[in-house]
Design a protein around this motif. Structure first.
Motif, PDB file in Angstrom:
ATOM      1  N   ILE A   1       0.838  -1.193   0.000  1.00  0.00           N
ATOM      2  CA  ILE A   1       0.000   0.000   0.000  1.00  0.00           C
ATOM      3  C   ILE A   1       0.879   1.251   0.000  1.00  0.00           C
ATOM      4  O   ILE A   1       2.061   1.200   0.334  1.00  0.00           O
ATOM      5  CB  ILE A   1      -0.976   0.033   1.204  1.00  0.00           C
ATOM      6  CG1 ILE A   1      -0.211   0.088   2.531  1.00  0.00           C
ATOM      7  CG2 ILE A   1      -1.945  -1.130   1.147  1.00  0.00           C
ATOM      8  CD1 ILE A   1      -1.093   0.378   3.737  1.00  0.00           C
ATOM      9  N   ASP A   2       0.279   2.373  -0.371  1.00  0.00           N
ATOM     10  CA  ASP A   2       0.999   3.643  -0.348  1.00  0.00           C
ATOM     11  C   ASP A   2       1.304   4.035   1.085  1.00  0.00           C
ATOM     12  O   ASP A   2       0.468   3.876   1.975  1.00  0.00           O
ATOM     13  CB  ASP A   2       0.164   4.744  -1.011  1.00  0.00           C
ATOM     14  CG  ASP A   2       0.070   4.567  -2.521  1.00  0.00           C
ATOM     15  OD1 ASP A   2       0.980   3.950  -3.103  1.00  0.00           O
ATOM     16  OD2 ASP A   2      -0.918   5.059  -3.101  1.00  0.00           O
TER      17      ASP A   2
ATOM     18  N   SER B   1       1.142   4.803   7.002  1.00  0.00           N
ATOM     19  CA  SER B   1       0.190   5.271   6.006  1.00  0.00           C
ATOM     20  C   SER B   1      -0.801   6.229   6.654  1.00  0.00           C
ATOM     21  O   SER B   1      -1.136   6.096   7.827  1.00  0.00           O
ATOM     22  CB  SER B   1      -0.558   4.075   5.415  1.00  0.00           C
ATOM     23  OG  SER B   1      -1.615   4.504   4.589  1.00  0.00           O
ATOM     24  N   GLU B   2      -1.275   7.154   5.864  1.00  0.00           N
ATOM     25  CA  GLU B   2      -2.290   8.101   6.312  1.00  0.00           C
ATOM     26  C   GLU B   2      -3.707   7.583   6.041  1.00  0.00           C
ATOM     27  O   GLU B   2      -4.678   8.257   6.370  1.00  0.00           O
ATOM     28  CB  GLU B   2      -2.089   9.450   5.598  1.00  0.00           C
ATOM     29  CG  GLU B   2      -0.752  10.109   5.885  1.00  0.00           C
ATOM     30  CD  GLU B   2      -0.612  10.530   7.339  1.00  0.00           C
ATOM     31  OE1 GLU B   2      -1.604  10.972   7.941  1.00  0.00           O
ATOM     32  OE2 GLU B   2       0.510  10.406   7.867  1.00  0.00           O
TER      33      GLU B   2
ATOM     34  N   GLU C   1      -5.623  -5.475  -0.742  1.00  0.00           N
ATOM     35  CA  GLU C   1      -4.740  -5.495  -1.910  1.00  0.00           C
ATOM     36  C   GLU C   1      -4.084  -6.863  -2.098  1.00  0.00           C
ATOM     37  O   GLU C   1      -3.954  -7.338  -3.220  1.00  0.00           O
ATOM     38  CB  GLU C   1      -3.679  -4.400  -1.812  1.00  0.00           C
ATOM     39  CG  GLU C   1      -4.234  -3.031  -2.101  1.00  0.00           C
ATOM     40  CD  GLU C   1      -3.159  -1.976  -2.287  1.00  0.00           C
ATOM     41  OE1 GLU C   1      -1.982  -2.325  -2.537  1.00  0.00           O
ATOM     42  OE2 GLU C   1      -3.505  -0.791  -2.183  1.00  0.00           O
ATOM     43  N   VAL C   2      -3.678  -7.487  -0.992  1.00  0.00           N
ATOM     44  CA  VAL C   2      -3.053  -8.807  -1.078  1.00  0.00           C
ATOM     45  C   VAL C   2      -4.073  -9.823  -1.599  1.00  0.00           C
ATOM     46  O   VAL C   2      -3.763 -10.638  -2.477  1.00  0.00           O
ATOM     47  CB  VAL C   2      -2.460  -9.212   0.291  1.00  0.00           C
ATOM     48  CG1 VAL C   2      -2.121 -10.684   0.349  1.00  0.00           C
ATOM     49  CG2 VAL C   2      -1.216  -8.371   0.593  1.00  0.00           C
ATOM     50  N   GLU C   3      -5.297  -9.763  -1.098  1.00  0.00           N
ATOM     51  CA  GLU C   3      -6.341 -10.678  -1.571  1.00  0.00           C
ATOM     52  C   GLU C   3      -6.662 -10.428  -3.045  1.00  0.00           C
ATOM     53  O   GLU C   3      -6.840 -11.377  -3.817  1.00  0.00           O
ATOM     54  CB  GLU C   3      -7.595 -10.540  -0.710  1.00  0.00           C
ATOM     55  CG  GLU C   3      -7.416 -11.122   0.684  1.00  0.00           C
ATOM     56  CD  GLU C   3      -8.599 -10.856   1.606  1.00  0.00           C
ATOM     57  OE1 GLU C   3      -9.589 -10.216   1.175  1.00  0.00           O
ATOM     58  OE2 GLU C   3      -8.519 -11.285   2.773  1.00  0.00           O
ATOM     59  N   ALA C   4      -6.726  -9.151  -3.450  1.00  0.00           N
ATOM     60  CA  ALA C   4      -7.007  -8.818  -4.849  1.00  0.00           C
ATOM     61  C   ALA C   4      -5.898  -9.312  -5.781  1.00  0.00           C
ATOM     62  O   ALA C   4      -6.150  -9.581  -6.956  1.00  0.00           O
ATOM     63  CB  ALA C   4      -7.192  -7.308  -5.005  1.00  0.00           C
TER      64      ALA C   4
ATOM     65  N   THR D   1       0.670   2.026  11.109  1.00  0.00           N
ATOM     66  CA  THR D   1       1.840   1.233  10.745  1.00  0.00           C
ATOM     67  C   THR D   1       1.429  -0.166  10.280  1.00  0.00           C
ATOM     68  O   THR D   1       0.629  -0.820  10.931  1.00  0.00           O
ATOM     69  CB  THR D   1       2.802   1.098  11.948  1.00  0.00           C
ATOM     70  OG1 THR D   1       3.195   2.403  12.365  1.00  0.00           O
ATOM     71  CG2 THR D   1       4.038   0.294  11.579  1.00  0.00           C
ATOM     72  N   VAL D   2       1.988  -0.590   9.150  1.00  0.00           N
ATOM     73  CA  VAL D   2       1.735  -1.930   8.612  1.00  0.00           C
ATOM     74  C   VAL D   2       3.090  -2.602   8.386  1.00  0.00           C
ATOM     75  O   VAL D   2       4.008  -1.986   7.837  1.00  0.00           O
ATOM     76  CB  VAL D   2       0.953  -1.895   7.289  1.00  0.00           C
ATOM     77  CG1 VAL D   2       0.784  -3.312   6.723  1.00  0.00           C
ATOM     78  CG2 VAL D   2      -0.405  -1.250   7.476  1.00  0.00           C
ATOM     79  N   THR D   3       3.210  -3.844   8.818  1.00  0.00           N
ATOM     80  CA  THR D   3       4.411  -4.635   8.611  1.00  0.00           C
ATOM     81  C   THR D   3       4.097  -5.784   7.675  1.00  0.00           C
ATOM     82  O   THR D   3       3.154  -6.537   7.897  1.00  0.00           O
ATOM     83  CB  THR D   3       4.935  -5.204   9.944  1.00  0.00           C
ATOM     84  OG1 THR D   3       5.213  -4.129  10.829  1.00  0.00           O
ATOM     85  CG2 THR D   3       6.206  -6.028   9.736  1.00  0.00           C
TER      86      THR D   3
END
Length: 147
Positions: A67-68, A89-90, A101-104, A138-140
């Motif tokens: 993701i952005d 990310s915001e 997004e990962v599923e898509a 935060t995404v890891t």
């Protein structure tokens, strides 16, 4: 699976959320010292190069969407044994966006793998395992070859 690979993955999973948390409260020289300390700790544990410059590793799998956001920590284990990317990310729901997004992209959630990692949601496409964890903005992403 080589022991080094397990050590690299474990170090990445443990170090990346801690590093992201540390960055949120650091500024200037303190942030530089924290970044050097985190880089050194992960490199010592894994024997690999970790880059905190905000660059996704060149060999990061193109099939895994990111993701952005602002890359806080990124690194790769030797011989494409695994990658870790921590970003902020915001977006209103960054972890939800990452999952979507990962599923898509064709990954399917595997609850049995998530239970084994105890680190977040686990997805696989047969080639790669993607573990997503997050808190707040935060995404890891922890990505390894599929078991």
């Amino acid at each position: 699976m080589p022991i080094f690979s397990r050590r690299a993955r474990a170090a990445a999973i443990v170090a990346s959320p801690a590093a992201a948390a540390l960055f949120s409260g650091c500024a200037g020289g303190v942030q530089d010292a924290v970044e050097r300390g985190v880089e050194d700790a992960v490199e010592d544990a894994t024997g690999d190069r970790v880059d905190l410059s905000g660059e996704i590793p060149e060999d990061f799998p193109a099939s895994v969407p990111i993701i952005d956001g602002s890359i806080e920590l990124a690194g790769a284990a030797a011989s494409a044994d695994g990658w870790v990317v921590v970003l902020t990310s915001e977006a209103a729901d960054p972890l939800g966006d990452a999952r979507a997004e990962v599923e898509a992209a064709g990954f399917r959630e595997d609850p049995t793998l998530a239970q084994a990692t105890a680190a977040g949601s686990a997805y696989t496409d047969g080639e790669f395992l993607v573990i997503l964890a997050g808190e707040g903005g935060t995404v890891t992403y922890t990505v390894t070859p599929a078991p």
